[in-house]
Design a protein around this motif. Structure first.
Motif, PDB file in Angstrom:
ATOM      1  N   LYS A  31    -115.313 -25.934  15.710  1.00 10.54           N
ATOM      2  CA  LYS A  31    -115.566 -25.233  16.973  1.00 10.54           C
ATOM      3  C   LYS A  31    -114.302 -24.573  17.514  1.00 10.54           C
ATOM      4  N   LEU A  32    -113.153 -25.200  17.292  1.00  6.89           N
ATOM      5  CA  LEU A  32    -111.914 -24.716  17.897  1.00  6.89           C
ATOM      6  C   LEU A  32    -111.359 -23.459  17.231  1.00  6.89           C
ATOM      7  N   PHE A  33    -111.632 -23.274  15.945  1.00  2.00           N
ATOM      8  CA  PHE A  33    -111.004 -22.166  15.227  1.00  2.00           C
ATOM      9  C   PHE A  33    -111.751 -20.834  15.340  1.00  2.00           C
ATOM     10  N   VAL A  34    -112.960 -20.849  15.831  1.00  2.00           N
ATOM     11  CA  VAL A  34    -113.699 -19.587  15.971  1.00  2.00           C
ATOM     12  C   VAL A  34    -112.969 -18.688  16.974  1.00  2.00           C
ATOM     13  N   SER A  76    -106.648  -8.759  -4.849  1.00  2.00           N
ATOM     14  CA  SER A  76    -105.952  -8.979  -6.115  1.00  2.00           C
ATOM     15  C   SER A  76    -105.393 -10.389  -6.246  1.00  2.00           C
ATOM     16  N   GLY A  77    -105.555 -11.194  -5.225  1.00  2.00           N
ATOM     17  CA  GLY A  77    -105.075 -12.575  -5.300  1.00  2.00           C
ATOM     18  C   GLY A  77    -103.611 -12.746  -4.990  1.00  2.00           C
ATOM     19  N   ILE A  78    -102.943 -11.686  -4.534  1.00  2.00           N
ATOM     20  CA  ILE A  78    -101.528 -11.798  -4.174  1.00  2.00           C
ATOM     21  C   ILE A  78    -101.381 -12.609  -2.889  1.00  2.00           C
ATOM     22  N   ILE A  79    -102.176 -12.240  -1.892  1.00  2.00           N
ATOM     23  CA  ILE A  79    -102.232 -13.055  -0.683  1.00  2.00           C
ATOM     24  C   ILE A  79    -103.370 -14.048  -0.856  1.00  2.00           C
ATOM     25  N   LYS A  80    -103.024 -15.304  -0.973  1.00  2.00           N
ATOM     26  CA  LYS A  80    -104.025 -16.316  -1.277  1.00  2.00           C
ATOM     27  C   LYS A  80    -103.836 -17.587  -0.447  1.00  2.00           C
ATOM     28  N   GLU A  81    -102.571 -17.972  -0.222  1.00  2.00           N
ATOM     29  CA  GLU A  81    -102.291 -19.225   0.478  1.00  2.00           C
ATOM     30  C   GLU A  81    -102.323 -19.027   1.986  1.00  2.00           C
ATOM     31  N   VAL A  82    -102.849 -20.029   2.675  1.00  2.00           N
ATOM     32  CA  VAL A  82    -102.886 -19.990   4.124  1.00  2.00           C
ATOM     33  C   VAL A  82    -102.457 -21.337   4.683  1.00  2.00           C
ATOM     34  N   SER A  83    -102.117 -21.331   5.950  1.00  2.00           N
ATOM     35  CA  SER A  83    -101.926 -22.571   6.696  1.00  2.00           C
ATOM     36  C   SER A  83    -102.500 -22.358   8.081  1.00  2.00           C
ATOM     37  N   VAL A  84    -102.814 -23.439   8.754  1.00  2.00           N
ATOM     38  CA  VAL A  84    -103.431 -23.316  10.066  1.00  2.00           C
ATOM     39  C   VAL A  84    -102.604 -24.033  11.108  1.00  2.00           C
ATOM     40  N   GLY A  85    -102.741 -23.588  12.346  1.00  2.00           N
ATOM     41  CA  GLY A  85    -102.014 -24.208  13.445  1.00  2.00           C
ATOM     42  C   GLY A  85    -102.964 -24.917  14.378  1.00  2.00           C
ATOM     43  N   CYS A  86    -102.773 -26.208  14.549  1.00  2.00           N
ATOM     44  CA  CYS A  86    -103.628 -26.959  15.452  1.00  2.00           C
ATOM     45  C   CYS A  86    -102.868 -28.159  15.991  1.00  2.00           C
ATOM     46  N   ALA A  87    -103.447 -28.825  16.960  1.00  2.70           N
ATOM     47  CA  ALA A  87    -102.824 -30.013  17.548  1.00  2.70           C
ATOM     48  C   ALA A  87    -103.853 -31.124  17.622  1.00  2.70           C
TER      49      ALA A  87
END
Length: 331
Positions: free
Chosen positions: A72-75, A137-148
């Motif tokens: 719910k928080l990430f939408v 093309s798969g160059i940008i693939k990794e992500v991270s998220v910010g939460c508390a």
């Protein structure tokens, strides 16, 4: 580290092989965040795994319940690059989010594997051409998220991980110890990153070990157990106030000890004149507060007995022959 936020990056964030076009239902969700209604050909959409319930390389994991809270928080949260919070750095926005159970897949702890998957969009335009190509093309693939999150709990004993004696990554009995991230209360961004650190999805996690009446007991125990923790602005202010109080109490204690030492040394000059003042002062400095108070009490009693005044008309009965001493004062 900034405030109470820890940055960790993830692997396999962007989901491959999924349709990047949007249907009518998704377009309606997207247009909730736009100033004007966009057409399907104006939108590029993609799926991204934000986080999961598996143990990451920091020895922590979200519980399944926490994933449903984050759903719910990430939408509506913005996607940026390398956690750089600049308006110019905004690239995409999440328009839907859902927890998924992956059948047949287990976590490191043997639980059913759940992940939080989001759908994000960005406008199709010249300035976004390169990033769309990099995603495809798969160059940008990794992500991270910010939460508390509210707490990080030890999965072995159920206590705050900063409070207990268990260590993340060690096995107790047959159970691998990890910190479970519970009670998420904010999700502030997600980011494309280059260097991953989590196994399946990257996360930026913040947690508070304070917020209750026994705040300082918790922080002192965390320090005693050599545990790492993060402070937000409010907690830092509480800690500073507590330290200021300790400094004042310590200063008062020093003044009290100095006063007590002077009293003991002064009394010793009356009741123990054979001991020099320098020697008595040296001995007094090595005493505890309780020892100084005990010596002071004993010396005061001895001084009182030695210097107790005697009446001039004083008679004392001799028990052997009933003779009276100081007879010259008798009437």
């Amino acid at each position: 580290m900034k405030d109470n936020k820890l940055i960790k990056s993830g692997v396999s964030g962007v989901v491959d092989g999924e349709n990047q076009t949007v249907g009518d239902d998704e377009l309606e969700l997207i247009n909730r965040f736009t100033r004007r209604n966009l057409a399907k050909n104006e939108v590029y959409a993609f799926s991204v795994v934000l986080c999961d319930n598996d143990v990451d390389r920091d020895g922590e994991r979200f519980t399944t319940d926490s994933l449903y809270e984050l759903e719910k928080l990430f939408v509506g949260k913005t996607g940026i690059i390398d956690h750089n919070p600049s308006a110019k750095n905004q690239t995409a926005r999440i328009f839907s989010c859902k927890v998924e159970k992956i059948d047949g897949q287990k976590t490191t702890l043997g639980d059913d594997y759940y992940r939080l998957k989001a759908r994000a969009y960005l406008p199709v335009c010249e300035s976004n051409r390169d990033i769309i190509l990099a995603i495809d093309s798969g160059i940008i693939k990794e992500v991270s998220v910010g939460c508390a999150v509210g707490r990080v709990v030890c999965n072995v004993c159920g206590e705050d991980i900063s409070m207990c004696t268990h260590k993340k990554g060690e096995v107790y009995g047959s159970k691998l110890c990890c910190g479970e991230l519970v009670n998420p209360y904010d999700a502030y961004e997600w980011s494309f990153v280059a260097v991953p650190s989590q196994k399946r999805a990257g996360i930026t996690k913040g947690h508070k070990i304070f917020g209750k009446e026994n705040d300082m007991e918790k922080i002192l125990k965390a320090i005693e157990n050599k545990k790492a923790f993060a402070l937000d602005e409010s907690d830092s202010r509480k800690l500073c106030e507590y330290i200021d109080g300790l400094k004042k109490s310590a200063k008062d204690g020093v003044l009290y000890r100095e006063s007590l030492t002077r009293d003991v040394v002064g009394l010793a000059a009356f009741v123990q004149p054979d001991i020099s003042g320098e020697t008595m002062e040296s001995v007094a400095k090595s005493m505890t507060i309780e020892q100084l108070r005990e010596f002071k009490s004993a010396f005061e009693k001895k001084k009182k007995a030695a210097f107790e005044p005697v009446p001039q008309l004083y008679c004392k009965q001799d028990k052997r022959n009933n003779a009276v001493e100081n007879g010259q004062f008798s009437i």
